[in-house]
Structure formats: structure tokens, C-alpha cells
Design a protein around this motif. Sequence first.
Motif, short mmCIF file in Angstrom:
data_model
loop_
_atom_site.label_atom_id
_atom_site.label_comp_id
_atom_site.label_asym_id
_atom_site.label_seq_id
_atom_site.Cartn_x
_atom_site.Cartn_y
_atom_site.Cartn_z
N TYR A 142 0.95 -1.36 -0.06
CA TYR A 142 0.10 -0.01 -0.02
C TYR A 142 0.98 1.33 -0.17
O TYR A 142 1.95 1.25 0.74
N ILE A 143 0.62 2.11 -0.96
CA ILE A 143 1.38 3.63 -1.01
C ILE A 143 0.45 4.59 -0.17
O ILE A 143 -0.76 5.02 -0.65
N ALA A 144 1.10 5.24 0.89
CA ALA A 144 0.35 6.19 1.32
C ALA A 144 1.02 7.50 1.41
O ALA A 144 2.11 7.89 1.25
N ILE A 202 5.54 -2.52 8.26
CA ILE A 202 4.95 -3.72 8.04
C ILE A 202 4.02 -3.82 9.23
O ILE A 202 4.09 -3.51 10.35
N VAL A 203 2.66 -4.19 8.81
CA VAL A 203 1.34 -4.37 9.71
C VAL A 203 0.98 -5.87 9.54
O VAL A 203 0.61 -6.27 8.73
N PRO A 204 1.43 -6.68 10.57
CA PRO A 204 1.35 -7.99 10.53
C PRO A 204 -0.16 -8.37 10.50
O PRO A 204 -1.01 -7.72 10.98
N ASP A 247 1.12 -10.14 5.27
CA ASP A 247 1.32 -8.71 6.12
C ASP A 247 0.84 -7.60 5.17
O ASP A 247 0.82 -7.64 3.85
N LEU A 248 0.46 -6.62 5.75
CA LEU A 248 0.35 -5.34 4.95
C LEU A 248 1.69 -4.57 5.04
O LEU A 248 2.16 -4.30 6.03
N VAL A 249 2.09 -4.31 3.81
CA VAL A 249 3.46 -3.45 3.57
C VAL A 249 3.41 -2.00 3.21
O VAL A 249 2.90 -1.99 2.22
N MET A 250 3.61 -1.17 4.07
CA MET A 250 3.30 0.34 3.83
C MET A 250 4.51 0.96 3.28
O MET A 250 5.36 1.19 3.97
N TYR A 251 4.32 1.59 2.05
CA TYR A 251 5.18 2.58 1.72
C TYR A 251 4.73 3.96 1.54
O TYR A 251 3.62 4.16 1.65
N PHE A 252 5.66 4.93 1.18
CA PHE A 252 5.00 6.36 1.47
C PHE A 252 5.56 7.15 0.42
O PHE A 252 6.88 7.28 -0.17
N ASP A 253 4.45 7.92 -0.07
CA ASP A 253 4.84 8.92 -1.13
C ASP A 253 4.77 10.38 -0.41
O ASP A 253 3.74 10.78 -0.05
N ILE A 254 5.98 11.05 -0.24
CA ILE A 254 6.23 12.17 0.37
C ILE A 254 5.91 13.31 -0.41
O ILE A 254 6.61 13.58 -1.39
N ARG A 255 4.93 14.09 -0.21
CA ARG A 255 4.66 15.42 -0.89
C ARG A 255 5.39 16.75 -0.36
O ARG A 255 5.20 16.77 0.87
N PHE A 256 6.14 17.44 -1.16
CA PHE A 256 6.88 18.49 -0.65
C PHE A 256 6.18 19.97 -0.90
O PHE A 256 5.28 19.84 -1.96
#
Length: 316
Positions: free
Chosen positions: A232-234, A272-274, A289-298
Motif C-alpha cells: 500500500y502506498i500512503a 509492516i503491519v502483521p 502482512d500489509l507493507v506500507m510505503y510512502f509518497d512524501i509530498r513536498f
Amino acid sequence: MGQDYYAVLELNRSAKDADIKKAYRKLALKNHPLKNKEYWAPDKFRQLAEAYEVLSDPVKRGIYDKFGEEGLKGGIPLEFGSENPWSVGYVFHGNAEKVFKEFFGGDNPFAEFFAPDGSEVNVAFGGLRGKGVAKQDPPIERDLYLSLEDLFYGCTKKIKISRRVMNEDGHTSTIRDKILTIDVQPGWKPGTRITFQKEGDQGPNIIPADIIFIVREKLHARFKREDDNLLYIATIPLGKALIGCTVDVRTLDDRLLNIPINDIVHPKYFKIVPGEGMPLPRDPTCKGDLVMYFDIRFPERLTPAKKQLLRQALLT
């Protein structure tokens, strides 16, 4: 203007899967170069094969209906971000005979309907493939596209096929429809194969082909699957990446998770959210698991005062 696959098969856009099969069967036999000696027959035969290959595939047909031939062959933007944000364009392999053989089954399916000189076989006297030795046709493989929700919960899919069935006289055959039922189990993975034995076309002295459905995953708006895990990309602003935040994630079973992020989120950071991934096929009560990645907005701009505050906070 791209070519109209529906017009090639003499169909309208509301055509069902069975209509597409019947149209291709009729027109491919009529325009096969062994039967049709016109100079344009080979090109027409190739167009029919390409049209059938696209319209008989739910994913290709969906892209073609929405974006036309240009989108189908040139690629379209994917709904889920990745390193390659464009789908791979479709390219017809050019082997119309391969499509024909896969459709009818056998090494030389045309021989079932026509003699080597192109004349029609009288099926009432001798029948189809009446060579006295039973041989099973090669397996017929078809993709079965399923959503992540289908594979998370499990479901039942009913698929209508059209096949040749022998009549009681043992020589002639009729095209009939049949419903095949697939019980999709929670956690099935792409590549899972479901085999229906001897459900292909029937004929004298042949063993019908097995029909094999191969599980494929549809694109999902929120998640991407990797084995038993869900990615998932947050998207979060730079400020929250630095000071922490809580991210809400709507799961496949419609629960809302509130995930606290207390670490500094840098470009390579992931969390990681088990137990919030896909069910395990061997034990659906357990999950990946749920693996979260992040899109950082500047921020697009900063006032001088805010820049001074950042200098004091980060550079001193």
C-alpha cells in the motif's frame, strides 16, 4: 482511425462471449486460405484471428472498448503507481493459424472440416477425424481474471463455454453451450490452474481436450499483491513525514485501520503491519502482512518566516 474488431467479426459491441466464439468459428472456416482462394483471404484470416484474440480476452477487450486500438497497442496509464506507470502495449503475434488451431484443438483442426484439396468432408460418411486411433486434443488454456476481493474472500465463478458435442448418430456434431463452475478459494495466487478434464470439443476417435483456467489478478485501486502480502502506498506531506502521523487504511474486508507512524519517514522507509495481508491458501485463517510505503509530498513554496523556522529546527 484504428481497426474495428467488432466489424471484423460482424458483431456489435454488446456481443457476448458465446457470440464472439460463434462468429469467429463461422468466419474463420469461411475465410481460411485452404477454403477461400481469393487473394485477400490470408489477410482477412489474419484480421479475424487478431480480432478474436482481443475480444475473447476480458482485459484486452476492456482496454480496447475504453481506449481503442491506439490505447490497446500503445499502452495506457495504470491506476496503481509503480516504477513503470504504463501498461505494456498489445502486439499481435501474427500467427493466425496458431489462433485457429488453439480454438478448434488438434494439430490440424482444418482437416476436420475440409479435405486437403479444400473440398468439404461429408461428416455423415466417415465423420470427423475418423482414423480409428483415439488421441486427446492438446489442453485449452484460458485466463481467469479475478479481483483481490474475489481472492480474499473466495467466490464462485460460472463460465459459459461453447463446444462441439457429438450427436446420437456418432458422426455429426452440434455446437452447444455448457456452464463450468469454479469455486475460488481464499488466498489463491496468480498462476493457480483449474482443470476441467475432457470438456473440449468432441469428435469420433478423439479424446476431448482438457480445459484449463489460469488465475490472473485484476489491477486494484489501492493495493498491489506480492505473494501473501499486500503493498500500500500512503501519501503524506513532508511535515507529517518528519514529526509523525496516523494513516488510515481501508482494508479489503472494509475495516478502517488507524496506523500510527512514529518514525521519521525517509524515501526508503516502509512499515509492516502483521496479519493484514492476503489469506494463506493452506490456512485461510492466517494472513500475510500489509507493507506500507510512502509518497512524501513536498510543499510548492515556503514563506521566508517558515524557511527561518526550518533553519532553526533542522540546521542548528
